[in-house]
Write an enzyme that holds these catalytic residues in place. Structure first.
Site, PDB file in Angstrom:
ATOM      1  N   SER A  74       0.812  -1.206   0.000  1.00 17.00           N
ATOM      2  CA  SER A  74       0.000   0.000   0.000  1.00 17.00           C
ATOM      3  C   SER A  74       0.848   1.259   0.000  1.00 17.00           C
ATOM      4  O   SER A  74       1.812   1.378   0.751  1.00 17.00           O
ATOM      5  CB  SER A  74      -0.924   0.012   1.220  1.00 17.00           C
ATOM      6  OG  SER A  74      -1.703   1.176   1.230  1.00 17.00           O
ATOM      7  N   ASP A  75       0.450   2.197  -0.842  1.00 15.26           N
ATOM      8  CA  ASP A  75       0.978   3.544  -0.749  1.00 15.26           C
ATOM      9  C   ASP A  75       0.449   4.147   0.546  1.00 15.26           C
ATOM     10  O   ASP A  75      -0.550   3.676   1.090  1.00 15.26           O
ATOM     11  CB  ASP A  75       0.500   4.344  -1.970  1.00 15.26           C
ATOM     12  CG  ASP A  75       1.120   5.722  -2.036  1.00 15.26           C
ATOM     13  OD1 ASP A  75       2.250   5.879  -1.564  1.00 15.26           O
ATOM     14  OD2 ASP A  75       0.458   6.640  -2.553  1.00 15.26           O
ATOM     15  N   LYS A  76       1.092   5.180   1.054  1.00 17.21           N
ATOM     16  CA  LYS A  76       0.631   5.802   2.305  1.00 17.21           C
ATOM     17  C   LYS A  76      -0.326   6.957   2.047  1.00 17.21           C
ATOM     18  O   LYS A  76      -1.477   6.952   2.472  1.00 17.21           O
ATOM     19  CB  LYS A  76       1.824   6.311   3.125  1.00 17.21           C
ATOM     20  CG  LYS A  76       1.409   7.010   4.434  1.00 17.21           C
ATOM     21  CD  LYS A  76       2.590   7.596   5.150  1.00 17.21           C
ATOM     22  CE  LYS A  76       3.094   8.850   4.483  1.00 17.21           C
ATOM     23  NZ  LYS A  76       2.150   9.994   4.547  1.00 17.21           N
TER      24      LYS A  76
END
Length: 887
Positions: free
Chosen positions: A328-330
């Site tokens: 996941s990207d933040k």
């Protein structure tokens, strides 16, 4: 030139390297020459696949090839009705596949739409507005607030320049730019002397030298990466390919052997024998299976859409059920991408602030978590007044969403002030010092109650110096700043200075000393509240979650800990990954859960490493920088609200609500869909097995065929598109989300499934053959064919209720949960009555309108199958349970 590290050179060196002039720019002759050398500043066009080719690709399946070959043979044998029906079945499958699985690739178009259309350049000492595609390396570009950057530029002059780079780098705040050269190992997000094509100037102005255009820009390299990314086949497609090839080999070998045996043993006329072998081939092919699998997947897509997960390709639905790791990207994915003040520290007190995002809902609490009366807290009220007054942003409501106009960091300070229980006044600024990246603060001269003072906010270290703090006091403030930074918060300091009534203008010299420090604010891009629970569910389901972000490692680690992604101190930065071998990355990715300051190439490396380790990966993201990794992942998941069009078009799934927990719902649905797909195969294949056994028995015994090819096709299609469809609505079995993800390499048919398919095939085929040759011996072929057809259909009708529960007793408390099973059963009975008693339908299928008493045979076959399979399930369950206990 794309490999050249322009950020490591001084702007004078860049000027010499590109043979240009910062004062005059390029002349027209140089521009024309460079256009020939470097080409236009645009991305290469992707060749479009014609729609008719996409349609024909739907027939690229070995089972369909065999079906089409059977159609050709029946045509030459003069069996035109058989030919027409076989072709109709193939075309229906093709149309369903074309409509549901169109995979038009629009990601590159989305990237092109990001590029600037026009740009201001300096040519021959004159400013000129030109089309962005006309820009060449060496051009001098002039940027102003709001401009879209037309190419990659090395800056040589800037004034308070801030650039919004989150689509490219993942940074959650606008990036301040400068003109000095940087170290060679500086990651993309920290290359502050460069601006990149497709990003936007949020404030300030600048001039820069064009160093890369078209495909050589950062966006161009992403574009190229996406072209080079290999399309990953979903586990289901791999399994069905293998399954189709296995069935095809078995069918062809069986057909050849029976043809030879028929010629040698019974001396059949070869044309009649060939037609019989075609009957066997058609009987063995589960031609209804592709259609029903497609429909089940399409229903899964609809179900996910209702839960805010938009699937762009059908096979991706079941792939979710096999996902073992979510990368996941933040920013904007795990977090809200809305800066929020979470803490305030004054000289004597510390406060926490509730509420997330720009919405002005929340409270300021003291250390005992009680709401603060700001009117009684002088330092706090003064700090809020200063933060709101020396501020160029605004917050507003758009639909149901609160948004910020201006710098996000300043916007969250407005929200903080609005959370006060008393109105915080915005004082009129008589003179101001705008923010400057060189000084790292902004200030404003105000008047309140006949007292003039300067409010100032900016970097804590700068204000500590201006305040002239003693060692003990400075240690206190630095300790507080360190506490907030370790929690991933970005710290801003706020102060004031009282000045004489005669002061009407201020400059930098007026604030270099004598500042009174009011306090610190801790700002963070907050995690989404619902994500914590979603990550917990993922871990219970055996799914790892890894954060891969372009943000700073302290911030990334703090958020990862808060969300429960990791309890370690380990963070790996992109620059560290660049120095590792492929094998080292494969080992590292299993140990580390948080990766910070990553480039697009790093994200691609990590996803590839996980796949090489045997993982089925989902990658979430919202920026252009995420696109190659989204495309490479087994499941690319883009944000629907804040995601760029590039990210959406590169993904298999789009979250309509930008809610990470929607992924968990999608995984749950993916597991349900896969279980139901397997149940469908378990249901459909015994029909083909029973039909094949009947044809084989007729050939070997030298008796008349119990079914014609058209009748066989009718049975296969009617059971597939009616009663098999009911299995698509079966609910998720209990405990499914507590199991680890299935092995993507597992066989579509387990040993037990193979046993069950053979067992039920023999059971149905044997029962019908016994009735035909024993109880109904001497009847004409139309009579026998009609009873055989109905017996097959009723056997499958009863078998549907066996399959709904794979190994447990079917007549349980969930028996009536799936209303669709009873609805389609009623429809099937209506169809059977129509094809039997409506003359033009019965004539087309070659059926006889049988008397009422003959319906006893199909019902008895169906009931017998149901009872015997339930007994088999009971015995099998007991045996497997004993084996498990022994192990």
């Amino acid at each position: 030139m794309a490999d050249k590290k322009w950020f490591t050179l001084s702007h004078e060196e860049v000027e010499r390297e590109l043979e240009t002039s910062k004062q005059t720019g390029l002349n027209s002759e140089a521009v024309d020459k460079r256009k020939e050398e470097y080409g236009l500043n645009k991305l290469p066009e992707d060749e479009q696949t014609p729609e008719w080719v996409k349609f024909l690709k739907q027939f690229n399946d070995i089972l369909i090839y065999i079906l089409l070959a059977a159609a050709v043979v029946t045509f030459f044998l003069g069996q035109y009705i058989d030919t027409a029906v076989i072709l109709l079945v193939a075309v229906v499958n093709g149309v369903i596949g074309y409509v549901q699985e169109s995979k038009a690739e629009k990601a590159l178009e989305g990237i092109k739409n990001m590029l600037s259309l026009e740009a201001m350049v300096l040519r021959g000492e004159q400013k000129a507005e030109v089309d962005s595609i006309e820009i060449v390396p060496g051009d001098i570009v002039i940027l102003n607030s709001g401009d879209k950057v037309p190419a990659d530029l090395r800056l040589f002059e800037e004034h308070k320049l801030k650039v919004e780079e989150s689509p490219l780098t993942g940074e959650s705040t606008s990036v301040e730019k400068q003109t000095d050269k940087l170290d060679e190992d500086t990651p993309l997000g920290d290359r502050t002397n460069m601006v990149f094509s497709g990003t936007t100037v949020s404030s300030g102005k600048a001039r820069g030298i064009v160093v890369e255009t078209g495909e050589s820009t950062e966006i161009g390299q992403i574009n190229r990466s996406m072209n080079e990314v290999e399309e990953i086949k979903t586990p289901l497609l791999k399994q069905t390919d293998k399954f189709g090839k296995t069935i095809s080999v078995v069918i062809l070998v069986l057909a050849v052997l029976l043809f030879i045996a028929g010629l040698l043993i019974h001396d059949y006329e070869w044309g009649e024998l060939l037609l019989s072998v075609i009957s066997l081939t058609v009987a063995s092919i589960p031609e209804g299976l592709p259609a029903i699998l497609t429909i089940i997947l399409a229903l899964g897509v609809q179900s996910m859409a209702d839960k805010h997960a938009i699937m762009r390709t059908l096979p991706s639905v079941e792939t979710l059920g096999a996902v073992t790791v979510i990368c996941s990207d933040k920013t904007g994915t795990l977090t809200k991408n809305e800066m929020t003040v979470q803490s305030v520290v004054t000289r004597e007190k510390a406060y926490t602030v509730t509420g997330l995002g720009y919405e002005p809902e929340g409270k300021i609490l003291d250390e005992k978590e009680k709401a603060v009366d700001v009117a009684e807290e002088n330092d706090l009220k003064e700090l809020l007044t200063a933060a709101k007054t020396v501020n160029e942003a605004d917050i507003y409501k758009k639909g149901d969403q609160w948004e910020v106009s201006g710098d996000p960091t300043e916007g969250c300070l407005i929200t903080l002030a609005e959370k006060s229980n008393v109105d915080i006044e915005t004082l009129a600024i008589q003179s101001k010092i705008p923010f400057d990246s060189e000084y790292k603060y902004m200030a404003g001269l105000v008047e309140e109650s006949n007292l003039k003072k300067i409010y100032i906010k900016g970097a804590p270290d700068r204000l500590f110096d201006m305040a002239g703090l003693g060692s003990e006091e400075r240690a206190y403030w630095e300790e507080k700043m360190s506490e907030r930074s370790k929690k991933g918060e970005r710290v801003l300091a706020v102060g004031l200075k009282e000045v004489s009534e005669a002061t009407d203008r201020i400059g930098h010299d007026d604030v270099q000393s004598g500042i009174t420090l009011l306090g610190l604010t801790g700002i963070i891009d907050p995690p989404r509240e619902e994500v914590i629970e979603a990550i917990k569910v993922c871990k219970e389901a055996g799914i790892q979650v890894k954060m891969i972000t372009g943000d700073h490692k302290e911030t990334a680690l703090a958020i990862a800990r808060e969300l429960g992604i990791t309890d370690q101190d380990k963070v790996t930065e992109g620059r560290e990954l660049d120095e590792l071998s492929e094998e080292e990355i494969r080992s590292l990715v299993e140990e580390v859960d948080v990766f910070a300051r990553t480039s697009p190439q790093n994200k691609l490396q990590l996803v590839g490493a996980l796949q090489n380790n045997g993982h089925v990966s989902a990658m979430t993201g919202d920026g252009v920088n995420d696109a190659p990794a989204l495309k490479r992942a087994d499941i690319g998941v883009a944000m629907g609200i804040k995601g760029t069009e590039v990210a959406k078009e590169a993904s298999e799934m789009v979250l309509a609500d930008d809610d990470f927990s929607t992924i968990v719902n999608a995984v749950r649905e993916g597991r349900r869909v896969y279980d139901n797909l397997k149940k469908t195969i378990l249901f459909i294949l015994p029909t083909n097995g029973a039909e094949a056994l009947l044809v084989m028995a007729a050939l070997m015994l030298g008796i008349e065929m119990p079914l014609t090819p058209v009748q066989i096709l009718y049975v296969n299609m009617i059971t597939a598109v009616t009663i098999a469809l009911a299995l698509a609505f079966e609910p998720l079995e209990k405990g499914t989300m507590s199991k680890p993800p299935r092995d993507p390499d597992e066989r579509l048919l387990s040993p037990y499934y193979v046993f069950r398919i053979i067992f039920v095939s023999v059971l149905i085929g044997g029962a019908i053959m016994w009735i035909n040759q024993g109880l109904l011996a001497g009847y004409d072929s139309q009579h026998l064919n009609t009873i055989t057809l109905h017996s097959l259909v009723f056997a499958q009708l009863f078998h549907l209720f066996n399959v709904r529960n794979e190994r447990h007793f079917s007549l349980n408390d969930q028996f009536f949960d799936n209303k669709a099973a009873f609805l389609v059963s009623g429809l099937l009975i209506v169809f059977q009555l129509l094809v039997t008693y409506v003359p033009f339908l019965s004539n087309a299928l070659g059926l006889y309108p049988i008397e009422l008493n003959y319906w006893v045979y199909p019902v008895l076959v169906g009931l017998g199958v149901f009872v015997i399979v339930e007994i088999e399930k009971f015995i099998t369950h007991k045996v497997l349970k004993k084996i498990k206990v022994r192990e």
